[in-house]
Motif scaffolding. Structure first.
Motif, PDB file in Angstrom:
ATOM      1  N   MET A  47       2.212   9.720  -0.939  1.00  0.00           N
ATOM      2  CA  MET A  47       3.257   9.139  -0.119  1.00  0.00           C
ATOM      3  C   MET A  47       4.181  10.172   0.517  1.00  0.00           C
ATOM      4  O   MET A  47       4.775   9.927   1.530  1.00  0.00           O
ATOM      5  CB  MET A  47       4.112   8.189  -0.966  1.00  0.00           C
ATOM      6  N   ARG A  92      -1.700   7.393   9.717  1.00  0.00           N
ATOM      7  CA  ARG A  92      -1.023   6.970  10.939  1.00  0.00           C
ATOM      8  C   ARG A  92      -1.608   7.705  12.136  1.00  0.00           C
ATOM      9  O   ARG A  92      -1.910   7.121  13.164  1.00  0.00           O
ATOM     10  CB  ARG A  92       0.461   7.260  10.829  1.00  0.00           C
ATOM     11  N   ARG A 120       4.063  -9.893  18.574  1.00  0.00           N
ATOM     12  CA  ARG A 120       4.222  -9.290  17.247  1.00  0.00           C
ATOM     13  C   ARG A 120       3.841 -10.298  16.169  1.00  0.00           C
ATOM     14  O   ARG A 120       3.154  -9.988  15.202  1.00  0.00           O
ATOM     15  CB  ARG A 120       5.664  -8.831  17.070  1.00  0.00           C
ATOM     16  N   ASN A 142      -3.001 -10.513  10.547  1.00  0.00           N
ATOM     17  CA  ASN A 142      -3.185  -9.613   9.417  1.00  0.00           C
ATOM     18  C   ASN A 142      -2.963 -10.286   8.086  1.00  0.00           C
ATOM     19  O   ASN A 142      -3.628  -9.971   7.106  1.00  0.00           O
ATOM     20  CB  ASN A 142      -2.239  -8.416   9.531  1.00  0.00           C
ATOM     21  N   ASN A 143      -1.993 -11.161   8.018  1.00  0.00           N
ATOM     22  CA  ASN A 143      -1.689 -11.821   6.755  1.00  0.00           C
ATOM     23  C   ASN A 143      -0.926 -13.107   7.014  1.00  0.00           C
ATOM     24  O   ASN A 143       0.302 -13.122   7.024  1.00  0.00           O
ATOM     25  CB  ASN A 143      -0.869 -10.887   5.862  1.00  0.00           C
ATOM     26  N   ALA A 185       1.786 -14.051   4.313  1.00  0.00           N
ATOM     27  CA  ALA A 185       3.020 -13.273   4.358  1.00  0.00           C
ATOM     28  C   ALA A 185       3.816 -13.621   5.611  1.00  0.00           C
ATOM     29  O   ALA A 185       5.045 -13.650   5.588  1.00  0.00           O
ATOM     30  CB  ALA A 185       2.714 -11.778   4.322  1.00  0.00           C
ATOM     31  N   SER A 244       7.536 -15.170   5.752  1.00  0.00           N
ATOM     32  CA  SER A 244       8.590 -14.466   6.472  1.00  0.00           C
ATOM     33  C   SER A 244       9.289 -15.390   7.457  1.00  0.00           C
ATOM     34  O   SER A 244      10.032 -14.933   8.314  1.00  0.00           O
ATOM     35  CB  SER A 244       8.014 -13.255   7.213  1.00  0.00           C
ATOM     36  N   GLN A 299       1.350  -8.331  -2.251  1.00  0.00           N
ATOM     37  CA  GLN A 299       0.449  -7.976  -1.155  1.00  0.00           C
ATOM     38  C   GLN A 299      -0.039  -9.203  -0.403  1.00  0.00           C
ATOM     39  O   GLN A 299      -0.307  -9.131   0.786  1.00  0.00           O
ATOM     40  CB  GLN A 299      -0.738  -7.190  -1.694  1.00  0.00           C
ATOM     41  N   GLY A 345       4.062 -11.068   0.389  1.00  0.00           N
ATOM     42  CA  GLY A 345       5.299 -10.350   0.681  1.00  0.00           C
ATOM     43  C   GLY A 345       5.252  -9.474   1.914  1.00  0.00           C
ATOM     44  O   GLY A 345       6.184  -9.459   2.705  1.00  0.00           O
ATOM     45  N   VAL A 346       4.162  -8.737   2.078  1.00  0.00           N
ATOM     46  CA  VAL A 346       4.111  -7.762   3.167  1.00  0.00           C
ATOM     47  C   VAL A 346       2.847  -7.941   4.004  1.00  0.00           C
ATOM     48  O   VAL A 346       1.859  -8.495   3.538  1.00  0.00           O
ATOM     49  CB  VAL A 346       4.108  -6.309   2.636  1.00  0.00           C
ATOM     50  N   VAL A 347       2.943  -7.469   5.244  1.00  0.00           N
ATOM     51  CA  VAL A 347       1.755  -7.377   6.086  1.00  0.00           C
ATOM     52  C   VAL A 347       1.304  -5.927   6.012  1.00  0.00           C
ATOM     53  O   VAL A 347       1.914  -5.055   6.591  1.00  0.00           O
ATOM     54  CB  VAL A 347       2.061  -7.789   7.535  1.00  0.00           C
ATOM     55  N   GLU A 370      -1.003  -4.099   7.179  1.00  0.00           N
ATOM     56  CA  GLU A 370      -1.449  -3.334   8.339  1.00  0.00           C
ATOM     57  C   GLU A 370      -0.303  -2.978   9.293  1.00  0.00           C
ATOM     58  O   GLU A 370      -0.485  -2.167  10.187  1.00  0.00           O
ATOM     59  CB  GLU A 370      -2.517  -4.118   9.113  1.00  0.00           C
ATOM     60  N   LEU A 371       0.840  -3.600   9.115  1.00  0.00           N
ATOM     61  CA  LEU A 371       1.952  -3.307  10.018  1.00  0.00           C
ATOM     62  C   LEU A 371       2.838  -2.226   9.413  1.00  0.00           C
ATOM     63  O   LEU A 371       2.923  -2.083   8.198  1.00  0.00           O
ATOM     64  CB  LEU A 371       2.783  -4.575  10.280  1.00  0.00           C
ATOM     65  N   TYR A 420       8.827  -0.616   9.513  1.00  0.00           N
ATOM     66  CA  TYR A 420       9.938  -1.197  10.287  1.00  0.00           C
ATOM     67  C   TYR A 420       9.579  -2.561  10.855  1.00  0.00           C
ATOM     68  O   TYR A 420      10.442  -3.434  10.965  1.00  0.00           O
ATOM     69  CB  TYR A 420      10.416  -0.225  11.377  1.00  0.00           C
ATOM     70  N   GLN A 421       8.303  -2.777  11.163  1.00  0.00           N
ATOM     71  CA  GLN A 421       7.929  -4.088  11.689  1.00  0.00           C
ATOM     72  C   GLN A 421       7.919  -5.139  10.594  1.00  0.00           C
ATOM     73  O   GLN A 421       8.194  -6.311  10.838  1.00  0.00           O
ATOM     74  CB  GLN A 421       6.565  -4.013  12.371  1.00  0.00           C
ATOM     75  N   LEU A 454      10.329  -8.485  10.736  1.00  0.00           N
ATOM     76  CA  LEU A 454       9.544  -9.708  10.977  1.00  0.00           C
ATOM     77  C   LEU A 454      10.314 -11.027  10.841  1.00  0.00           C
ATOM     78  O   LEU A 454      10.182 -11.888  11.712  1.00  0.00           O
ATOM     79  CB  LEU A 454       8.311  -9.696  10.053  1.00  0.00           C
ATOM     80  N   GLU A 507       5.197   4.302   9.073  1.00  0.00           N
ATOM     81  CA  GLU A 507       4.076   4.309   8.142  1.00  0.00           C
ATOM     82  C   GLU A 507       3.616   2.879   7.866  1.00  0.00           C
ATOM     83  O   GLU A 507       4.438   1.981   7.715  1.00  0.00           O
ATOM     84  CB  GLU A 507       4.557   4.955   6.835  1.00  0.00           C
ATOM     85  N   LYS A 508       2.303   2.697   7.798  1.00  0.00           N
ATOM     86  CA  LYS A 508       1.783   1.379   7.436  1.00  0.00           C
ATOM     87  C   LYS A 508       2.169   1.059   5.993  1.00  0.00           C
ATOM     88  O   LYS A 508       2.048   1.904   5.115  1.00  0.00           O
ATOM     89  CB  LYS A 508       0.259   1.363   7.537  1.00  0.00           C
ATOM     90  N   ASN A 536      -0.088   1.877   3.066  1.00  0.00           N
ATOM     91  CA  ASN A 536      -0.225   3.232   2.526  1.00  0.00           C
ATOM     92  C   ASN A 536       0.802   3.558   1.460  1.00  0.00           C
ATOM     93  O   ASN A 536       0.826   4.658   0.940  1.00  0.00           O
ATOM     94  CB  ASN A 536      -0.092   4.264   3.654  1.00  0.00           C
ATOM     95  N   LEU A 537       1.702   2.592   1.158  1.00  0.00           N
ATOM     96  CA  LEU A 537       2.752   2.868   0.179  1.00  0.00           C
ATOM     97  C   LEU A 537       2.308   2.439  -1.213  1.00  0.00           C
ATOM     98  O   LEU A 537       1.418   1.612  -1.373  1.00  0.00           O
ATOM     99  CB  LEU A 537       4.028   2.107   0.553  1.00  0.00           C
ATOM    100  N   LYS A 571      13.491  -6.167   3.718  1.00  0.00           N
ATOM    101  CA  LYS A 571      13.259  -7.174   4.751  1.00  0.00           C
ATOM    102  C   LYS A 571      14.200  -8.352   4.566  1.00  0.00           C
ATOM    103  O   LYS A 571      14.760  -8.878   5.530  1.00  0.00           O
ATOM    104  CB  LYS A 571      11.790  -7.599   4.646  1.00  0.00           C
TER     105      LYS A 571
END
Lengths: 331, 498
Positions: A5, A12, A198, A205-206, A209, A213, B342, B345-347, B349-350, B353-354, B358, B395-396, B399-400, B412
């Motif tokens: 990380m 990216r 967006r 993608n999800n 989620a 949101s 996963q 909670g989160v997307v 691939e985005l 910041y996106q 969201l 960063e996507k 990847n975290l 968020k």
């Protein structure tokens, strides 16, 4: 894993690299096809010939734009060609009453929108997978067209109706072509520059989620289905106007070539990624290949073999390249 | 069991991936008839170690010995043929197949002469193995009809069908209820008696102390220490693992408790819960404890507008609100950090910041046109405050690490300026460092006047962090404790219906 990380990251960079290279790759192939075509036939580089050739794909290309967005949101619509047929039939009937072009056009757009609404409601309200729903409505809409028309042809279109499909805005730039350019810009903006776009990516993608949101996923997808239907109505106007007639077999098999354009453009068939720019280039690539093959008198069946091979080849190449590039397994 | 030679040992094992050294000269010994706990934060290299031990990864350096002999595990099959088998936290099984088929998938038993599958034999063997581990499951049942606990039993039966000599349990209790965990302990004891060497990976210290004979601690891909369990206590292990003390993991700070923010009256659902009434005050952390299946998550999802068919009254700051969707809840000021990070909670691939932007795109970009700048600026504040570890917020999220993904989810929601934040198993599967950070942050939030609901199955966490605790059992609130009344015994007894 924690250690990864903190490093300036590869993923990216490689993502934008991949996106860039995908479109770049398409462009390269398109350019190659262009060169091959101009070498293969002396008639290819004639602007009017090129303009004529564009008629063969812009109607499909226009539909490919909203379909790309729909596929990015993890849905699909296989009934698009049937919607075009049904919208065209509706226009035929309106034309029979002696109505003018605006009303005929409205009928086409209206029926398209309605068909999209039916698809969308079936998918979002009853939560039936869109591939099932639209395989059903593909037969349904086409079937209704056959029942209404039988073996007959409708061709009572007024004189000025021909402009949409046969008119030119300026020199060799046809109305259809200019409309496609404008719509490509509009959809580019919609997908890449707005909240709506967006949300489309987030949903693709999800979806869960996205819902968690606060995004109204069902309504979003409904809107996309309606949009696809509406643009199918528009394509029906253009196609009907160009042909000057309606048969129930109109636009038969178009759904596959439209979806081919979208996938060739780099839109992930599983949803979540893809760009309008990619689709835009892919449209020209397919158009040029078809036109070039036509110029050297390749028969239709061989042409579809080549298009199919090209689709698989173009999709497989980057995947294979990537495999060669990083052979090591990910942690 | 005698302090005999180790059955399976690793010396100087290293494994690197592009950009990261996952294992650095580590050592490990597993003894027959003993349970060795492998302890380490997320990212300590535990998963890589397990994969190296089961032939999925090949080490770059170092040696593996089995029964004293040098071995190399080139394929998963090589490991399996030595009787080395792993049971993972998320068991990979086939829903549509029967229990027997799951147990024997990939190594079916066949009739000697014809080579045809010998189903009667496989059913009988499956029956035998299930009996041995006292799991009353019919081997012909399709897996999809089994509970999560029963599936684990099937996964264990599958591992045993290989005539295991080394069994690796990788967070096996994550999805199990108390009762099922007890059953698992029973199985582990039987495996010990049969002379298996067992490696047990868990984040839960009470389990480690209940079952392990020895420990080995890893930190950042390196071996730190090992020894016998009776010679250490929890605080020492935590210190070895992170260089931090227990108080730092639950840094409870009492905030001033104010007016009620959220009032729930007789909330009910046709199948999941009934008669739920409680108040949540400003500055309060309200814990919800219960077993898996007690209806806590369902209740929280109802408050967030995810479930349908919910009845009852919800008031926010004395105002009745109707919540039919997450969008309604967010507008009312209730946000929910889901357990399934996963998935919900989160997307992935985005970019960061996106993800943060969201829920409120329409607020950031009132005219509907994206402004990356405004979105980035909003995300920047929260990502910094939560100390998300990433080179930048482009960063996507995929990847975290788990802990940093969780920080993105919390960020968020904070960006929406909520009144009530619901945290559902907020530290599930994240390392102690991130855990402590999340806990400290909860205290910070309530001091700023937010109200927090925390759902957790980890008793030390609920006890460590809550001002008040509601215990649920089978969809009902069974008791309520103030902080000074907390007692592990009474809480567990209430949660199990006692």
């Amino acid at each position: 894993m924690e250690k990864i990380m903190h490093k300036p990251l590869l993923p990216r960079v490689s993502l934008s690299y991949r996106l860039l290279s995908w479109e770049f790759f398409l462009l390269l192939i398109t350019a190659a096809v262009f060169v091959i075509n101009s070498l293969a036939s002396p008639y290819f580089l004639d602007p009017w010939n090129l303009s004529d050739a564009s008629f063969n794909f812009v109607e499909k290309a226009i539909v490919a734009l909203p379909v790309a967005m729909l596929i990015i949101s993890r849905e699909i619509d296989l009934s698009i060609a049937s919607i075009i047929a049904l919208a065209s039939v509706a226009m035929g009937f309106v034309a029979q009453t002696g109505a003018g072009s605006p009303l005929i056009m409205l009928a086409g757009l209206g029926v398209g929108l309605l068909c999209g609404l039916i698809n969308g409601l079936l998918v979002t309200r009853f939560q039936i997978p869109s591939i099932v729903v639209t395989i059903g409505t593909m037969s349904l809409f086409r079937g209704i067209s056959y029942i209404l028309l039988g073996d007959t042809v409708m061709k009572d279109y007024p004189q000025d109706f021909a402009y949409f499909g046969q008119g030119y805005v300026y020199a060799m730039f046809s109305f259809e072509f200019v409309l496609f350019l404008v719509l490509a810009l509009v959809f580019y903006g919609l997908l890449h520059k707005t909240n709506f776009g967006r949300r489309t990516y987030a949903i693709g993608n999800n979806p869960t989620a996205a819902f968690y949101s606060g995004i109204n996923v069902a309504r979003h997808r409904l809107i996309l289905f309606v949009l696809v239907g509406l643009v199918c109505g528009l394509a029906a106007v253009l196609l009907t106007s160009r042909l000057g007639s309606t048969r129930p077999t109109i636009a038969l098999g178009w759904e596959l070539s439209i979806i081919t354009m979208v996938v060739l453009g780099g839109v992930n068939i599983m949803g979540g990624s893809g760009t309008i720019a990619g689709v835009f280039i892919a449209v020209f690539l397919m158009g040029l290949v078809t036109f070039g093959l036509g110029l050297i008198n390749v028969p239709g069946i061989v042409m579809s073999i080549i298009i199919g091979g090209m689709l698989i080849g173009v999709i497989a190449t980057p995947v294979l390249l990537k495999k060669f590039r990083n052979r090591k397994p990910a942690p | 069991m005698s302090e005999s030679h180790s059955l399976f040992s690793l010396r100087g094992v290293s494994k690197s991936f592009p950009g990261v050294k996952a294992l650095d000269q580590v050592r490990l010994d597993l003894y027959p008839g003993q349970v060795t706990a492998l302890i380490g934060e997320n990212g300590a290299g535990k998963s890589t170690l397990v994969k190296t031990m089961t032939g999925i990864y090949q080490p770059d350096a170092g040696e593996l010995r089995f029964g004293g002999e040098l071995i190399s595990l080139d394929t998963p099959e090589a490991a399996r043929s030595l009787g080395i088998t792993a049971i993972h936290q998320e068991t990979v099984l086939f829903d549509e197949l029967s229990v027997t088929e799951n147990i024997f998938a990939g190594h079916y038993l066949t009739r000697a002469r014809s080579g045809r599958l010998d189903w009667p034999l496989m059913h009988a063997r499956a029956q035998q193995i299930l009996q041995d581990i006292e799991a009353p499951i019919d081997p012909k049942t399709p897996l999809k009809f089994l509970s999560i606990g029963q599936r684990h039993m099937v996964a264990i039966a599958r591992a045993l069908s290989f005539e295991a000599r080394v069994v690796i349990l990788d967070e096996p209790t994550a999805a199990l209820s108390h009762h099922e965990i007890e059953e698992l302990y029973g199985i582990v004891r039987r495996l010990k008696q049969a002379g298996c060497a067992i490696m047990f990976i868990s984040h839960k210290f009470d389990e480690i102390f209940a079952i392990a004979d020895r420990y080995t601690v890893f930190r950042d891909g390196c071996y730190v220490a090992d020894g016998k369990m009776e010679e250490v206590d929890e605080a020492q292990l935590v210190t070895l693992m992170v260089g931090r003390t227990v108080e730092q993991v639950y840094p409870k700070v009492e905030a001033a408790i104010g007016e009620p923010v959220l009032q729930v009256r007789n909330l009910r659902h046709p199948t999941e819960f009934d008669a739920i009434s409680f108040d949540l005050h400003q500055g309060e952390i309200l814990g919800f404890y219960g077993l898996v299946g007690a209806g806590r998550t369902e209740l929280m999802q109802a408050l967030f507008g995810v479930s349908s068919g919910v009845q009852g009254e919800v008031e926010i700051g004395q105002q009745a609100v109707t919540i039919r969707s997450p969008a309604d809840a967010i507008k009312a000021g209730i946000v929910y950090v889901p357990e399934e990070r996963q998935a919900q909670g989160v997307v992935l691939e985005l970019p960061i910041y996106q993800n943060i932007g969201l829920p409120q795109l329409s607020t950031i970009n009132a005219n509907g046109v994206l402004s990356d700048k405004a979105e980035y600026a909003l995300a920047d504040g929260y990502a910094r405050r939560l100390q998300v570890k990433a080179p930048d917020w482009r960063e996507k999220v995929g990847n975290l690490s788990g802990g940093n993904q969780q920080k993105v989810v919390i960020g968020k929601w904070l960006a929406t300026k909520p009144k009530v934040i619901i945290l559902d198993e907020p530290t599930k599967g994240i390392d102690i460092g991130s855990k402590a950070a999340v806990h400290a942050f909860m205290c910070e939030l309530v001091q700023e006047g937010l109200a927090v609901i925390m759902v957790s199955s980890e008793l030390p966490e609920v006890m460590g962090m809550s001002d008040r605790m509601i215990v649920m059992h089978e969809g009902l609130m069974v008791s309520e404790f103030k902080r000074d009344e907390f007692s592990a015994e009474r809480i567990v007894s209430a949660a199990t219906g006692g």
